[in-house]
Design an enzyme around this catalytic site. Structure first.
Site, short mmCIF file in Angstrom:
data_model
loop_
_atom_site.label_atom_id
_atom_site.label_comp_id
_atom_site.label_asym_id
_atom_site.label_seq_id
_atom_site.Cartn_x
_atom_site.Cartn_y
_atom_site.Cartn_z
N ASN A 143 0.84 -1.21 0.00
CA ASN A 143 0.00 0.00 0.00
C ASN A 143 0.87 1.25 0.00
OD1 ASN A 143 -3.08 -0.43 0.16
ND2 ASN A 143 -2.23 -2.03 1.48
N ARG B 285 3.26 2.47 25.81
CA ARG B 285 2.65 2.92 24.55
C ARG B 285 2.83 4.43 24.33
NH1 ARG B 285 -0.74 -0.43 21.59
NH2 ARG B 285 -0.95 -2.43 22.61
N MET C 101 1.10 -2.25 12.46
CA MET C 101 0.51 -3.22 13.38
C MET C 101 0.50 -2.80 14.85
SD MET C 101 -0.49 -5.46 11.32
CE MET C 101 -0.80 -6.91 12.30
N HIS D 182 -8.42 -1.09 5.77
CA HIS D 182 -8.77 -2.37 6.39
C HIS D 182 -9.20 -3.31 5.26
CE1 HIS D 182 -10.14 -4.94 9.67
NE2 HIS D 182 -11.25 -5.17 8.98
N GLU E 254 -11.95 4.27 18.45
CA GLU E 254 -12.60 2.96 18.30
C GLU E 254 -11.87 2.18 17.19
OE1 GLU E 254 -16.88 1.17 16.87
OE2 GLU E 254 -16.70 3.33 17.17
N GLU F 9 -7.32 -2.49 -2.73
CA GLU F 9 -6.70 -1.59 -1.74
C GLU F 9 -5.80 -0.58 -2.44
OE1 GLU F 9 -4.95 -3.32 1.78
OE2 GLU F 9 -6.07 -5.16 1.52
C1 GRF Z 1 -3.22 -4.70 3.98
O1 GRF Z 1 -3.99 -5.82 3.69
C2 GRF Z 1 -4.03 -3.67 4.74
O2 GRF Z 1 -5.39 -3.69 4.44
C3 GRF Z 1 -3.82 -4.08 6.18
O3 GRF Z 1 -2.51 -4.55 6.24
C4 GRF Z 1 -2.10 -5.02 4.96
C5 GRF Z 1 -0.84 -4.29 4.62
O4 GRF Z 1 -0.24 -4.76 3.44
N1 GRF Z 1 -4.11 -2.96 7.06
P1 GRF Z 1 0.97 -3.98 2.80
O5 GRF Z 1 2.08 -3.91 3.84
O6 GRF Z 1 0.49 -2.61 2.43
O7 GRF Z 1 1.38 -4.77 1.61
#
Ligand code: GRF
Length: 203
Positions: free
Chosen positions: A14, A64, A89, A108, A145, A176
């Site tokens: 992405n 955090r 993450m 997402h 949220e 995406e």
């Molecule tokens: C994607 O599937 C996104 O929707 C999720 O994490 C994944 C990230 O993939 N939040 P990348 O690192 O962008 O290839």
């Protein structure tokens, strides 16, 4: 031209879609920095290849808030207009979210508000097991949220009877890479108006 910071933890496809969309002027903006909380991930290589400042800020052995303060300190060197989470993450606390209120986006790999709080293969497995005929992706603003912020846009794909989490993930991922740049472009053009849970797209 807006300044975009991207937070990552993994392979960064992405991130690549966002970089490419900026470079070919689809997004009137520039990726000004990439920050990963994990060392040696491929997303950092992608940033390097495009000469984008890139950093690792580890979350390990830190509260955090301490982690987020470090993140903000680094981000503020670049004064970003928008923070894009792209496979990042870590769940952000209200402290970070308030700092960048309405300026944090996430993607997402399912159609929210269904299948919240799941990630990776688990989302696609849950979609297949649910019997849903369609899945897709959702770009949304990040609020306190988890996966519950105002939805900016969604793209859908069919769920085929033969799908495995891998094949469905692949189909969703292609969407995406279209959806995220589109949402960022709308933001950069000042065309997103948040009204409660709804994001209106101004024409
Ligand atoms: C994607 O599937 C996104 O929707 C999720 O994490 C994944 C990230 O993939 N939040 P990348 O690192 O962008 O290839």
């Amino acid at each position: 031209m807006i300044k975009i910071a991207v937070l990552v933890s993994g392979r960064g496809t992405n991130l690549q879609a966002i970089i490419d969309a900026c470079e070919n002027n689809f997004i009137p903006g520039k990726v000004v920095c990439v920050i990963s909380n994990i060392e040696n991930v491929y997303a950092l290589e992608r940033a390097k290849k495009h000469n984008i400042p890139n950093f690792v800020i580890s979350h390990k052995n830190k509260e955090r808030i301490e982690f987020e303060k470090e993140l903000i300190k680094k981000l503020e060197e670049f004064k970003p207009d928008l923070i894009c989470l792209a496979g990042f993450m870590r769940i952000l606390t209200p402290y970070f979210i308030e700092y960048y209120r309405n300026r944090i986006m996430n993607i997402h790999p399912a159609l929210l508000p269904a299948f919240k709080g799941l990630y990776g293969e688990k989302v696609h497995k849950a979609v297949i097991e649910s019997g849903a005929k369609f899945s897709g992706c959702t770009v949304h603003f990040v609020t306190e949220e988890v996966d519950g912020g105002p939805i900016i846009l969604q793209r859908i794909v069919p769920v085929e009877d033969e799908d495995t989490p891998e094949t469905l993930a692949e189909r969703v991922l292609k969407e995406e890479h279209i959806a995220y740049p589109m949402a960022i472009r709308l933001f950069a053009e000042g065309r997103l108006k948040i009204e409660g849970k709804r994001v209106k797209i101004l024409y």
